[in-house]
Design an enzyme around this catalytic site. Structure first.
Site, PDB file in Angstrom:
ATOM      1  NE  ARG A 174      -0.033 -10.920  -9.482  1.00  0.00           N
ATOM      2  CZ  ARG A 174      -0.729 -10.897  -8.352  1.00  0.00           C
ATOM      3  NH1 ARG A 174      -0.585 -11.846  -7.453  1.00  0.00           N
ATOM      4  NH2 ARG A 174      -1.571  -9.922  -8.119  1.00  0.00           N
ATOM      5  CB  ILE A 234      -5.971  -4.862  -1.477  1.00  0.00           C
ATOM      6  CG1 ILE A 234      -6.020  -5.475  -2.883  1.00  0.00           C
ATOM      7  CG2 ILE A 234      -4.755  -3.965  -1.297  1.00  0.00           C
ATOM      8  CD1 ILE A 234      -6.419  -4.472  -3.951  1.00  0.00           C
ATOM      9  CG  ASP A 235      -7.560  -9.526  -3.517  1.00  0.00           C
ATOM     10  OD1 ASP A 235      -7.681  -8.336  -3.867  1.00  0.00           O
ATOM     11  OD2 ASP A 235      -6.955 -10.381  -4.204  1.00  0.00           O
ATOM     12  CB  ALA A 248     -23.171   0.677  -2.800  1.00  0.00           C
ATOM     13  CD  GLU A 249     -27.928   4.237  -3.690  1.00  0.00           C
ATOM     14  OE1 GLU A 249     -26.819   4.092  -4.248  1.00  0.00           O
ATOM     15  OE2 GLU A 249     -28.197   5.201  -2.944  1.00  0.00           O
ATOM     16  CE  LYS A 255     -32.119   5.609  -1.921  1.00  0.00           C
ATOM     17  NZ  LYS A 255     -30.962   4.857  -1.520  1.00  0.00           N
ATOM     18  CB  ILE A 258      -5.932   4.239  -7.031  1.00  0.00           C
ATOM     19  CG1 ILE A 258      -7.419   3.933  -7.063  1.00  0.00           C
ATOM     20  CG2 ILE A 258      -5.501   5.062  -8.224  1.00  0.00           C
ATOM     21  CD1 ILE A 258      -8.259   5.165  -6.745  1.00  0.00           C
ATOM     22  CD  GLN A 259      -9.776  -0.972  -5.756  1.00  0.00           C
ATOM     23  OE1 GLN A 259     -10.716  -1.537  -5.232  1.00  0.00           O
ATOM     24  NE2 GLN A 259      -9.396  -1.228  -6.999  1.00  0.00           N
ATOM     25  NE  ARG A 260      -1.391  -4.542  -6.320  1.00  0.00           N
ATOM     26  CZ  ARG A 260      -1.279  -5.364  -7.368  1.00  0.00           C
ATOM     27  NH1 ARG A 260      -2.247  -6.194  -7.667  1.00  0.00           N
ATOM     28  NH2 ARG A 260      -0.202  -5.356  -8.100  1.00  0.00           N
TER      29      ARG A 260
HETATM   30  O1  F6P Z   1      -4.579  -9.945  -5.344  1.00  0.00           O
HETATM   31  C1  F6P Z   1      -4.466  -8.564  -5.401  1.00  0.00           C
HETATM   32  C2  F6P Z   1      -4.951  -8.049  -6.737  1.00  0.00           C
HETATM   33  O2  F6P Z   1      -4.829  -6.645  -6.731  1.00  0.00           O
HETATM   34  C3  F6P Z   1      -6.377  -8.463  -7.140  1.00  0.00           C
HETATM   35  O3  F6P Z   1      -7.350  -7.699  -6.489  1.00  0.00           O
HETATM   36  C4  F6P Z   1      -6.314  -8.262  -8.617  1.00  0.00           C
HETATM   37  O4  F6P Z   1      -7.287  -9.040  -9.297  1.00  0.00           O
HETATM   38  C5  F6P Z   1      -4.929  -8.729  -8.957  1.00  0.00           C
HETATM   39  O5  F6P Z   1      -4.153  -8.559  -7.778  1.00  0.00           O
HETATM   40  C6  F6P Z   1      -4.263  -8.011 -10.084  1.00  0.00           C
HETATM   41  O6  F6P Z   1      -3.059  -8.665 -10.335  1.00  0.00           O
HETATM   42  P1  F6P Z   1      -1.836  -8.054 -11.148  1.00  0.00           P
HETATM   43  O7  F6P Z   1      -1.132  -7.110 -10.238  1.00  0.00           O
HETATM   44  O8  F6P Z   1      -0.996  -9.227 -11.470  1.00  0.00           O
HETATM   45  O9  F6P Z   1      -2.403  -7.353 -12.340  1.00  0.00           O
END
Ligand code: F6P
Length: 321
Positions: free
Chosen positions: A72, A127-128, A187-188, A214, A252-254
């Site tokens: 960043r 990922i966003d 998801a509900e 539920k 973990i999503q990244r």
């Molecule tokens: O833009 C990708 C992202 O993973 C966002 O979903 C999340 O809010 C942000 O980056 C987190 O940023 P950093 O890696 O600077 O903590």
């Protein structure tokens, strides 16, 4: 065109490596030298350059992250910093730049093009999935699949314990990731920043679902809508008889190996990006609309906001009966 640069910037996303591989090999195929710029725009400022060849990108198509690293680099918002970056590009005799990253990276590519008339092309990778002008960004499909496998596991324990589970999904100010994940995980309730909500309605919804038999419930929330911890505390007060837990999926999503769709998009975008530069078409983002590869002016990409398909919220409601 004799020499181009390549940089990954902002948050990493699965498939960035596949895109790097594609750009490098397409450039070399066309006898263009390719300079890797390390550490995002910070590396452009500090001249952290290293030349890449076909072998530099061997065995990376299946790897998450970015071999070029990323940072960043908020200083890039300052004009004087960008001037130095431009000067560094000229000194190195780099004639054009491929920028791989999310909306912030698109802005960076746009500014270099607009202010210095420097040839740039952008490959959306995040990922966003929050970049205007493309249905999908590189990495989004992988992140959705990662979240699916995590939430499927959470549902097992939610069902066994008859608990309410709140799952916080990344996405910054954009609800796209949480929205898609919420729909396909059944998801509900799904809460995203683009759709205003009030907590009393959420409580009412949970009570109604309970009446329908539920006993457990999954609530997917976008990190930009409300924080999981905060929502958990509020719901614990309003529903003291229920057991409530939360999970923040977080980074973990990244990570992780890119899926088929992410690799395919990354590879096609990489080829098209270099072809655009060869054709002297500058200042564009490569995107996908339906089945079509599109070239969107960066001026449009950076000035417009991508909105999730809000009408799909209805699907969440219908599926939760
Ligand atoms: O833009 C990708 C992202 O993973 C966002 O979903 C999340 O809010 C942000 O980056 C987190 O940023 P950093 O890696 O600077 O903590």
């Amino acid at each position: 065109m004799k020499k181009i640069g390549i940089v990954t910037s902002g948050g990493d996303a699965p498939g960035m490596n596949a895109a790097i591989r594609s750009v490098v090999r397409t450039a070399i195929y066309n006898n263009i030298e390719i300079c890797g710029i390390y550490d995002g725009f910070k590396g452009l400022y500090e001249k952290n350059f290293s030349y890449l060849n076909s072998r530099s990108v061997s065995g990376i198509i299946n790897q998450g992250g970015t071999i070029l690293k990323t940072k960043r680099f908020y200083e890039f918002k300052e004009r004087e910093i960008r001037e130095i970056c431009y000067k560094n590009l000229r000194e190195e005799q780099i004639e054009a730049l491929v920028v791989i990253g999310g909306d912030g990276s698109a802005k960076g590519a746009y500014l270099l093009y607009k202010e210095f008339n420097f040839p740039t092309v952008h490959i959306p990778a995040s990922i966003d999935n929050d970049v205007y002008g493309t249905d999908y960004t590189v990495g989004f499909d992988t992140a959705v699949n990662t979240a699916i496998s995590a939430i499927d596991r959470i549902r097992d324990t939610a069902t066994s314990h008859e608990r309410i589970f709140i799952v916080e999904v990344m996405g910054r100010e954009c609800g796209n990731l949480a929205f898609e994940v919420g729909i396909v995980c059944g998801a509900e309730i799904v809460l995203i920043p683009e759709v205003p909500f009030n907590i009393d309605d959420v409580v009412k919804e949970i009570k109604e679902e309970e009446k329908k038999g539920k006993k457990s419930c999954i609530i997917v929330i976008a990190e930009g809508a409300i924080k999981a911890e905060e929502l958990t505390e509020i719901l614990k007060e309003k529903l003291p008889e229920r057991e409530i837990r939360y999970t923040v999926l977080g980074y973990i999503q990244r990570g992780g190996s890119p899926t088929y769709l992410t690799r395919k998009l990354a590879t096609i975008f990489g080829v098209k990006a270099v072809e655009l530069l060869i054709e002297r078409q500058y200042g564009y983002m490569v995107g996908i609309k339906g089945e079509e590869i599109v070239f969107v002016p960066l001026s449009e990409v950076v000035s417009k906001k991508k909105i999730p398909k809000i009408e799909y919220m209805d699907i969440v409601k219908k599926m939760a009966i």
